[in-house]
Design a protein around this motif. Sequence first.
Motif, PDB file in Angstrom:
ATOM      1  N   ALA A  18       0.828  -1.207   0.000  1.00 27.36           N
ATOM      2  CA  ALA A  18       0.000   0.000   0.000  1.00 27.36           C
ATOM      3  C   ALA A  18       0.862   1.258   0.000  1.00 27.36           C
ATOM      4  CB  ALA A  18      -0.922   0.004   1.204  1.00 27.36           C
ATOM      5  N   GLY A  19       1.991   1.201   0.665  1.00 28.11           N
ATOM      6  CA  GLY A  19       2.886   2.355   0.690  1.00 28.11           C
ATOM      7  C   GLY A  19       3.476   2.677  -0.660  1.00 28.11           C
ATOM      8  N   HIS A  20       3.620   1.654  -1.508  1.00 25.64           N
ATOM      9  CA  HIS A  20       4.150   1.864  -2.854  1.00 25.64           C
ATOM     10  C   HIS A  20       3.044   2.027  -3.886  1.00 25.64           C
ATOM     11  CE1 HIS A  20       8.265   1.378  -1.701  1.00 25.64           C
ATOM     12  NE2 HIS A  20       8.044   0.196  -1.171  1.00 25.64           N
ATOM     13  N   GLY A  21       1.795   2.007  -3.450  1.00 26.24           N
ATOM     14  CA  GLY A  21       0.671   2.237  -4.347  1.00 26.24           C
ATOM     15  C   GLY A  21       0.365   1.072  -5.268  1.00 26.24           C
ATOM     16  N   GLU A  22       0.703  -0.132  -4.874  1.00 27.08           N
ATOM     17  CA  GLU A  22       0.500  -1.293  -5.729  1.00 27.08           C
ATOM     18  C   GLU A  22      -0.871  -1.936  -5.550  1.00 27.08           C
ATOM     19  OE1 GLU A  22       3.725  -3.884  -4.869  1.00 27.08           O
ATOM     20  OE2 GLU A  22       5.227  -2.464  -5.562  1.00 27.08           O
ATOM     21  N   HIS A  27      -5.030   3.862  -1.009  1.00 28.49           N
ATOM     22  CA  HIS A  27      -5.363   5.153  -0.379  1.00 28.49           C
ATOM     23  C   HIS A  27      -6.131   4.935   0.926  1.00 28.49           C
ATOM     24  CE1 HIS A  27      -6.291   9.361   0.012  1.00 28.49           C
ATOM     25  NE2 HIS A  27      -7.584   9.074   0.081  1.00 28.49           N
ATOM     26  N   ASP A  28      -7.046   3.972   0.931  1.00 24.94           N
ATOM     27  CA  ASP A  28      -7.827   3.715   2.140  1.00 24.94           C
ATOM     28  C   ASP A  28      -6.959   3.155   3.256  1.00 24.94           C
ATOM     29  OD1 ASP A  28     -10.124   4.575   0.904  1.00 24.94           O
ATOM     30  OD2 ASP A  28     -10.643   2.565   0.189  1.00 24.94           O
ATOM     31  N   ILE A  29      -6.037   2.271   2.915  1.00 21.02           N
ATOM     32  CA  ILE A  29      -5.175   1.670   3.929  1.00 21.02           C
ATOM     33  C   ILE A  29      -4.231   2.719   4.509  1.00 21.02           C
ATOM     34  CG2 ILE A  29      -3.313   0.013   4.319  1.00 21.02           C
ATOM     35  CD1 ILE A  29      -4.650  -1.789   2.273  1.00 21.02           C
ATOM     36  N   CYS A  30      -3.639   3.512   3.661  1.00 22.49           N
ATOM     37  CA  CYS A  30      -2.660   4.493   4.129  1.00 22.49           C
ATOM     38  C   CYS A  30      -3.316   5.695   4.804  1.00 22.49           C
ATOM     39  CB  CYS A  30      -1.783   4.952   2.975  1.00 22.49           C
ATOM     40  SG  CYS A  30      -0.630   3.668   2.441  1.00 22.49           S
ATOM     41  N   ARG A  31      -4.594   5.873   4.606  1.00 21.80           N
ATOM     42  CA  ARG A  31      -5.278   6.963   5.305  1.00 21.80           C
ATOM     43  C   ARG A  31      -5.357   6.667   6.801  1.00 21.80           C
ATOM     44  NH1 ARG A  31     -11.342   8.296   3.797  1.00 21.80           N
ATOM     45  NH2 ARG A  31     -10.851   6.353   2.751  1.00 21.80           N
ATOM     46  N   LEU A  36       2.447   3.202   9.318  1.00 25.33           N
ATOM     47  CA  LEU A  36       2.829   1.854   8.921  1.00 25.33           C
ATOM     48  C   LEU A  36       3.062   1.742   7.419  1.00 25.33           C
ATOM     49  CD1 LEU A  36       0.488  -0.215  11.236  1.00 25.33           C
ATOM     50  CD2 LEU A  36       2.920   0.220  11.504  1.00 25.33           C
ATOM     51  N   CYS A  37       2.451   2.602   6.621  1.00 23.78           N
ATOM     52  CA  CYS A  37       2.742   2.617   5.187  1.00 23.78           C
ATOM     53  C   CYS A  37       4.139   3.171   4.923  1.00 23.78           C
ATOM     54  CB  CYS A  37       1.702   3.444   4.432  1.00 23.78           C
ATOM     55  SG  CYS A  37       0.130   2.607   4.225  1.00 23.78           S
ATOM     56  N   GLN A  38       4.561   4.096   5.753  1.00 28.60           N
ATOM     57  CA  GLN A  38       5.896   4.670   5.594  1.00 28.60           C
ATOM     58  C   GLN A  38       6.974   3.769   6.183  1.00 28.60           C
ATOM     59  OE1 GLN A  38       5.740   8.509   7.404  1.00 28.60           O
ATOM     60  NE2 GLN A  38       4.274   9.313   5.915  1.00 28.60           N
TER      61      GLN A  38
END
Length: 62
Positions: A18-22, A27-31, A36-38
């Motif tokens: 999710a952090g790499h946009g794959e 977007h929902d997970i990283c919101r 944790l995405c970073q």
Amino acid sequence: MFVVAFLLAAAAAVFFSAGHGELPWSHDICRYGDVLCQQPSWLGIPALLSLIWALFLRVDRL
């Protein structure tokens, strides 16, 4: 303990992707889990440690 290690590793993989946009829902997970995405290693390191601990406990019974 293996279940805990697997769940932590799976969560780390999801946040890494999710952090790499794959993922389509990245977007929902990283919101909700922006930190944790970073830094997905914050879940990966405890997963590795719990796997080592589970293997240690398994060897102890042999």
